[in-house]
Scaffold this motif. Structure first.
Motif, PDB file in Angstrom:
ATOM      1  N   GLY A  40       4.829   9.703 -14.380  1.00 56.62           N
ATOM      2  CA  GLY A  40       6.092   9.396 -13.728  1.00 56.62           C
ATOM      3  C   GLY A  40       6.399  10.241 -12.514  1.00 56.62           C
ATOM      4  N   HIS A  41       5.579  11.260 -12.245  1.00 56.53           N
ATOM      5  CA  HIS A  41       5.844  12.179 -11.132  1.00 56.53           C
ATOM      6  C   HIS A  41       5.601  11.510  -9.790  1.00 56.53           C
ATOM      7  CE1 HIS A  41       5.819  15.889  -8.780  1.00 56.53           C
ATOM      8  NE2 HIS A  41       4.643  15.533  -8.295  1.00 56.53           N
ATOM      9  N   GLY A  42       6.356  11.919  -8.797  1.00 56.09           N
ATOM     10  CA  GLY A  42       6.149  11.436  -7.439  1.00 56.09           C
ATOM     11  C   GLY A  42       7.345  11.772  -6.566  1.00 56.09           C
ATOM     12  N   HIS A  43       7.063  12.332  -5.382  1.00 59.32           N
ATOM     13  CA  HIS A  43       8.137  12.671  -4.445  1.00 59.32           C
ATOM     14  C   HIS A  43       8.304  11.570  -3.405  1.00 59.32           C
ATOM     15  CE1 HIS A  43       8.350  16.752  -5.996  1.00 59.32           C
ATOM     16  NE2 HIS A  43       7.057  16.916  -5.793  1.00 59.32           N
ATOM     17  N   GLY A  44       9.432  11.613  -2.712  1.00 54.67           N
ATOM     18  CA  GLY A  44       9.636  10.814  -1.517  1.00 54.67           C
ATOM     19  C   GLY A  44       9.944  11.743  -0.370  1.00 54.67           C
ATOM     20  N   TYR A  45      10.671  11.259   0.630  1.00 59.47           N
ATOM     21  CA  TYR A  45      11.018  12.092   1.775  1.00 59.47           C
ATOM     22  C   TYR A  45      12.504  12.454   1.798  1.00 59.47           C
ATOM     23  CZ  TYR A  45       6.388  11.267   3.776  1.00 59.47           C
ATOM     24  OH  TYR A  45       5.032  11.239   3.997  1.00 59.47           O
ATOM     25  N   THR A  46      13.172  12.334   0.652  1.00 57.67           N
ATOM     26  CA  THR A  46      14.550  12.784   0.530  1.00 57.67           C
ATOM     27  C   THR A  46      14.737  13.384  -0.859  1.00 57.67           C
ATOM     28  OG1 THR A  46      16.859  12.123   0.866  1.00 57.67           O
ATOM     29  CG2 THR A  46      15.448  10.570  -0.334  1.00 57.67           C
TER      30      THR A  46
ATOM     31  N   GLY B 127       0.821  -1.206   0.000  1.00 51.49           N
ATOM     32  CA  GLY B 127       0.000   0.000   0.000  1.00 51.49           C
ATOM     33  C   GLY B 127       0.852   1.252   0.000  1.00 51.49           C
ATOM     34  N   ALA B 128       1.819   1.329   0.910  1.00 47.17           N
ATOM     35  CA  ALA B 128       2.668   2.514   1.005  1.00 47.17           C
ATOM     36  C   ALA B 128       3.470   2.728  -0.268  1.00 47.17           C
ATOM     37  CB  ALA B 128       3.598   2.384   2.211  1.00 47.17           C
ATOM     38  N   ARG B 129       3.954   1.655  -0.866  1.00 47.26           N
ATOM     39  CA  ARG B 129       4.752   1.794  -2.088  1.00 47.26           C
ATOM     40  C   ARG B 129       3.913   2.231  -3.287  1.00 47.26           C
ATOM     41  NH1 ARG B 129      10.058  -1.764  -3.030  1.00 47.26           N
ATOM     42  NH2 ARG B 129      11.019  -1.491  -0.986  1.00 47.26           N
TER      43      ARG B 129
ATOM     44  N   GLN C 263      -7.158  -3.556   1.912  1.00 49.15           N
ATOM     45  CA  GLN C 263      -7.650  -3.568   3.279  1.00 49.15           C
ATOM     46  C   GLN C 263      -6.695  -2.900   4.274  1.00 49.15           C
ATOM     47  OE1 GLN C 263      -8.017  -7.854   3.856  1.00 49.15           O
ATOM     48  NE2 GLN C 263      -6.300  -7.826   5.288  1.00 49.15           N
ATOM     49  N   ALA C 264      -5.425  -2.731   3.931  1.00 49.11           N
ATOM     50  CA  ALA C 264      -4.469  -2.090   4.835  1.00 49.11           C
ATOM     51  C   ALA C 264      -4.385  -0.585   4.602  1.00 49.11           C
ATOM     52  CB  ALA C 264      -3.091  -2.727   4.669  1.00 49.11           C
ATOM     53  N   PHE C 265      -5.397   0.003   3.989  1.00 50.93           N
ATOM     54  CA  PHE C 265      -5.430   1.436   3.678  1.00 50.93           C
ATOM     55  C   PHE C 265      -5.044   2.265   4.903  1.00 50.93           C
ATOM     56  CE2 PHE C 265      -8.426   4.941   1.764  1.00 50.93           C
ATOM     57  CZ  PHE C 265      -7.397   5.858   1.872  1.00 50.93           C
ATOM     58  N   GLY C 266      -5.780   2.088   5.998  1.00 51.96           N
ATOM     59  CA  GLY C 266      -5.558   2.922   7.172  1.00 51.96           C
ATOM     60  C   GLY C 266      -4.151   2.797   7.726  1.00 51.96           C
ATOM     61  N   GLU C 267      -3.657   1.579   7.865  1.00 43.21           N
ATOM     62  CA  GLU C 267      -2.333   1.356   8.433  1.00 43.21           C
ATOM     63  C   GLU C 267      -1.237   1.886   7.504  1.00 43.21           C
ATOM     64  OE1 GLU C 267      -3.144  -2.941  10.459  1.00 43.21           O
ATOM     65  OE2 GLU C 267      -3.670  -2.596   8.363  1.00 43.21           O
ATOM     66  N   ALA C 268      -1.373   1.644   6.193  1.00 37.91           N
ATOM     67  CA  ALA C 268      -0.371   2.139   5.242  1.00 37.91           C
ATOM     68  C   ALA C 268      -0.347   3.664   5.234  1.00 37.91           C
ATOM     69  CB  ALA C 268      -0.663   1.598   3.842  1.00 37.91           C
ATOM     70  N   LEU C 269      -1.524   4.284   5.292  1.00 37.96           N
ATOM     71  CA  LEU C 269      -1.581   5.748   5.304  1.00 37.96           C
ATOM     72  C   LEU C 269      -0.919   6.294   6.567  1.00 37.96           C
ATOM     73  CD1 LEU C 269      -2.546   8.386   4.040  1.00 37.96           C
ATOM     74  CD2 LEU C 269      -4.725   8.079   5.234  1.00 37.96           C
ATOM     75  N   ALA C 270      -1.185   5.673   7.714  1.00 40.99           N
ATOM     76  CA  ALA C 270      -0.572   6.124   8.960  1.00 40.99           C
ATOM     77  C   ALA C 270       0.947   6.016   8.891  1.00 40.99           C
ATOM     78  CB  ALA C 270      -1.122   5.309  10.127  1.00 40.99           C
ATOM     79  N   GLU C 271       1.465   4.942   8.327  1.00 41.09           N
ATOM     80  CA  GLU C 271       2.912   4.762   8.229  1.00 41.09           C
ATOM     81  C   GLU C 271       3.544   5.807   7.310  1.00 41.09           C
ATOM     82  OE1 GLU C 271       3.924   0.768   7.231  1.00 41.09           O
ATOM     83  OE2 GLU C 271       3.270  -0.048   9.152  1.00 41.09           O
ATOM     84  N   VAL C 272       2.853   6.160   6.227  1.00 41.56           N
ATOM     85  CA  VAL C 272       3.387   7.164   5.305  1.00 41.56           C
ATOM     86  C   VAL C 272       3.320   8.552   5.927  1.00 41.56           C
ATOM     87  CG1 VAL C 272       2.934   8.349   3.119  1.00 41.56           C
ATOM     88  CG2 VAL C 272       3.027   5.858   3.188  1.00 41.56           C
ATOM     89  N   LEU C 273       2.204   8.893   6.564  1.00 45.55           N
ATOM     90  CA  LEU C 273       2.075  10.226   7.148  1.00 45.55           C
ATOM     91  C   LEU C 273       3.088  10.452   8.265  1.00 45.55           C
ATOM     92  CD1 LEU C 273      -1.812  10.740   7.301  1.00 45.55           C
ATOM     93  CD2 LEU C 273      -0.194  11.634   5.623  1.00 45.55           C
ATOM     94  N   THR C 274       3.392   9.421   9.034  1.00 45.57           N
ATOM     95  CA  THR C 274       4.349   9.571  10.132  1.00 45.57           C
ATOM     96  C   THR C 274       5.793   9.424   9.674  1.00 45.57           C
ATOM     97  OG1 THR C 274       4.178   7.214  10.682  1.00 45.57           O
ATOM     98  CG2 THR C 274       2.693   8.740  11.841  1.00 45.57           C
TER      99      THR C 274
ATOM    100  N   ASP D  11       7.184   6.525   8.891  1.00 47.53           N
ATOM    101  CA  ASP D  11       7.687   5.165   9.104  1.00 47.53           C
ATOM    102  C   ASP D  11       7.873   4.441   7.775  1.00 47.53           C
ATOM    103  OD1 ASP D  11       7.737   5.544  11.808  1.00 47.53           O
ATOM    104  OD2 ASP D  11       5.836   4.541  12.199  1.00 47.53           O
ATOM    105  N   ALA D  12       7.144   4.880   6.776  1.00 50.32           N
ATOM    106  CA  ALA D  12       7.312   4.363   5.412  1.00 50.32           C
ATOM    107  C   ALA D  12       7.331   5.551   4.461  1.00 50.32           C
ATOM    108  CB  ALA D  12       6.182   3.400   5.046  1.00 50.32           C
ATOM    109  N   GLU D  13       8.038   5.385   3.356  1.00 49.90           N
ATOM    110  CA  GLU D  13       8.115   6.437   2.353  1.00 49.90           C
ATOM    111  C   GLU D  13       7.102   6.163   1.247  1.00 49.90           C
ATOM    112  OE1 GLU D  13      11.742   8.692   0.067  1.00 49.90           O
ATOM    113  OE2 GLU D  13      11.636   6.515  -0.143  1.00 49.90           O
ATOM    114  N   PRO D  14       6.373   7.190   0.791  1.00 48.32           N
ATOM    115  CA  PRO D  14       5.490   6.964  -0.360  1.00 48.32           C
ATOM    116  C   PRO D  14       6.332   6.633  -1.579  1.00 48.32           C
ATOM    117  CG  PRO D  14       5.655   9.312   0.139  1.00 48.32           C
ATOM    118  CD  PRO D  14       6.360   8.588   1.243  1.00 48.32           C
ATOM    119  N   GLY D  15       6.131   5.439  -2.135  1.00 48.58           N
ATOM    120  CA  GLY D  15       7.053   4.956  -3.156  1.00 48.58           C
ATOM    121  C   GLY D  15       6.526   4.967  -4.573  1.00 48.58           C
ATOM    122  N   GLY D  16       5.289   5.422  -4.785  1.00 50.79           N
ATOM    123  CA  GLY D  16       4.697   5.336  -6.113  1.00 50.79           C
ATOM    124  C   GLY D  16       5.086   6.477  -7.029  1.00 50.79           C
TER     125      GLY D  16
END
Length: 593
Positions: A469-475, A91-93, A401-412, A414-419
């Motif tokens: 092809g656009h998309g940012h990460g956290y670095t 989900g996060a990726r 089904q992991a929408f909520g958990e993946a979103l929480a990990e990306v917002l905090t 803990d995971a980087e948005p990878g798409g």
């Protein structure tokens, strides 16, 4: 696929194991007769059943059994099918961070005390599209609960506006079978002569054709009755909605209050995903219980019957409430997007605009709180006229089904948005290279040729809001060099390249290096450039990573319709390396001999 099989013997002998729908159609009695006549070997049927049971066993569908014995999850190597950590990671990726100009994201745990979670999709998130693709989630924690757990903050929840095409299914604990008292409803099915064929409780107020009802429900004149006792949670106006194709009547407290007849839609999937609905307003007090009965006679094949009951809130009140909550919070997270039943197989969207008053909701919230993060929950490009007004935008698609958990990990963080965007996001509908694709006189002409998506935008000169092809990460990333192994290649030869990229930001991250190839000649009917290869790399802060890519020989060829084969196009090509189709940072030349 659905109704795609029309033959009996040839399809049975051709390796097909399943046709839909059943039991009628080209198999059923026809296949049985073919077996008895010796036209299809009985062993062929045995093989089909064995393969279907083998698949069911692999995914734990035989009453939870694994390998035919015992209960539990699927054993390795198939545990990935239900691995919660993998679901969150995938989900996060898939999430695409479209905008984060001021660096509002990420929001580490403990950095925010009060967060306003706003939007219709924050309450009713869409995890998948409609139609036959839909499956039931095994576990789905709410977005609010996931954010509370991850952020250690006070999270208030506000609907913001109403977008659903049908009245919402009653909340948990508010609906009970009036006969048994169990949660859910009571369903009775009668034949045309009034004989009772089915009489039993049912756990939800949505009944579909695959829910194990007797086959007689498909007989002409059959009638379904759904009874339920509803307990209101708030004072004021409520709406009862009964949906299904055919004749429907609604009785409240023993009094018939409404009835209507609807005609079948053009596609059976529409009857499943957004059936026509009869609505009735009622006023209830908090804690008041009322008995509701829906009588339904389907027209044609029974597909679904649905009962919704919900408080009736005015959008003006919901938007004002959301704006006030945003103003009282440090951060506002607004989850907008498609409503249930608006994206499905079988029918198209009429517009790219967000349903209802969601655009207005985003603008009001952004005006009240500069730290507004918008989460777009849709499976298609949506117009974002408020993009310049908000701090950050995440496109999360239909993430499962992991929408909520993946979103929480990306917002905090803990995971980087990878798409990265697999489509272009338009500024206006009119900018889309192909907006409508409707047959004319029974013929659909693809006049645009290859100029679809980013290829069409490039050729027309139109500037999308967010490009392919656009998309940012956290670095941050610095593209240092592009190194093809050769400056000249022969027809039919692949070309290997290395692109060196340095993580110039402050945290570890992942980058998707993209290669685009300019054509050897500028033919206005062909794309200016096309995506030819891509690769993902990971690096620590300050580290340089080498992305090794291969441009396939076919990237240097065009398909010749007259010759019915791919034909190399000799000449000089330019290879671009970058972060998207419009962010190209390095280039190299190569000649196809």
């Amino acid at each position: 696929d659905w109704s795609a099989t029309t033959s009996t013997v040839s399809s049975a002998l051709g390796g097909l194991d399943l046709i839909m729908p059943g039991p009628n159609g080209p198999w059923g009695d026809s296949l049985l007769a073919a077996v008895r006549a010796g036209r299809v070997p009985e062993a062929e049927i045995d093989h089909k059943v064995a393969r279907l049971l083998g698949l069911a066993r692999r995914v734990g569908a035989l009453n939870g059994a694994v390998d035919g014995s015992g209960a539990g999850h699927v054993a390795s190597p198939h545990s990935a099918l239900i691995d919660p950590a993998l679901l969150r990671e995938v989900g996060a990726r898939s999430f695409v961070l479209l905008k984060n100009d001021r660096g509002v994201l990420p929001l580490p745990a403990g950095s925010v005390e009060r967060l306003a979670l706003i939007g219709p999709n924050s309450i009713d998130p869409q995890t998948q599209g409609g139609g036959s693709v839909r499956v039931l989630p095994v576990h789905r924690p709410s977005i609010a609960d996931a954010l509370r757990d991850a952020m250690d903050a006070h999270v208030s929840v506000h609907q913001g506006c109403v977008t659903s095409a049908t009245i919402a299914v009653p909340g948990e604990g508010t609906l009970h079978d009036p006969i048994t008292g169990k949660a859910g409803v009571h369903v009775v099915i009668r034949s045309a002569d009034g004989s009772v064929l089915h009489d039993a409780p049912f756990p939800t107020s949505v009944v579909t054709w695959w829910d194990g009802l007797p086959e007689a429900v498909q007989l002409r004149g059959a009638e379904l009755t759904m009874r339920a006792r509803y307990r209101a949670e708030v004072d004021g106006a409520h709406v009862i909605g009964a949906a299904g194709v055919g004749h429907i009547s609604i009785t409240v407290g023993g009094t018939l209050v409404a009835e209507s007849t609807s005609l079948p839609p053009r596609d059976v999937v529409e009857a499943l995903s957004r059936p026509p609905e009869l609505r009735v307003p009622v006023r209830l007090r908090a804690g008041q219980e009322v008995e509701v009965q829906v009588d339904y006679r389907p027209v044609g094949r029974f597909v679904t019957m649905r009962l919704g009951i919900a408080p009736h809130f005015q959008d003006d009140h919901l938007i004002e409430q959301a704006a006030q909550a945003a103003a009282a919070s440090e951060v506002a997270v607004v989850v907008v997007g498609s409503a249930d039943g608006t994206e499905s197989e079988g029918y198209d969207r009429d517009t790219m605009a967000l349903p209802g008053r969601q655009d207005e909701l985003v603008r009001r919230v952004a005006a009240a709180n500069p730290n507004t993060v918008v989460v777009v929950n849709s499976g298609m490009p949506m117009l974002m006229p408020w993009a310049d007004d908000v701090a950050a935008i995440l496109q999360v698609w239909f993430p499962g089904q992991a929408f909520g958990e993946a979103l929480a990990e990306v917002l905090t963080g803990d995971a980087e948005p990878g798409g990265r965007l697999p489509v272009s996001m338009p500024r206006r509908e009119a900018d889309s290279p192909v907006l409508r694709a409707d047959p004319e006189a029974g013929s659909l002409v693809y006049a645009e040729g290859l100029l679809v998506g980013y290829r069409g935008y490039d050729r027309s000169g139109a500037v999308p809001l967010y490009c392919f092809g656009h998309g940012h990460g956290y670095t941050d990333w610095t593209y240092e060099s592009i190194e093809p192994v050769a400056s000249s290649i022969a027809p039919g030869q692949d070309l290997e390249l290395t692109v060196n990229v340095r993580n110039s930001g402050g945290r570890a991250g992942r980058e998707v290096v993209q290669l685009y190839l300019d054509g050897a000649e500028d033919d206005p009917t062909l794309p200016i450039r096309t995506l030819a290869a891509f690769a993902s790399i990971a690096a620590e802060p300050g580290e340089t990573a080498a992305a090794r890519l291969v441009l396939p020989a076919r990237a240097f060829a065009h398909f010749d319709e007259r010759l019915h084969r791919w034909v190399p196009q000799p000449g000089a090509y330019t290879i671009h390396a970058g972060r998207s189709s419009r962010d190209l940072r390095l280039k190299a030349k190569v000649v196809l001999q």
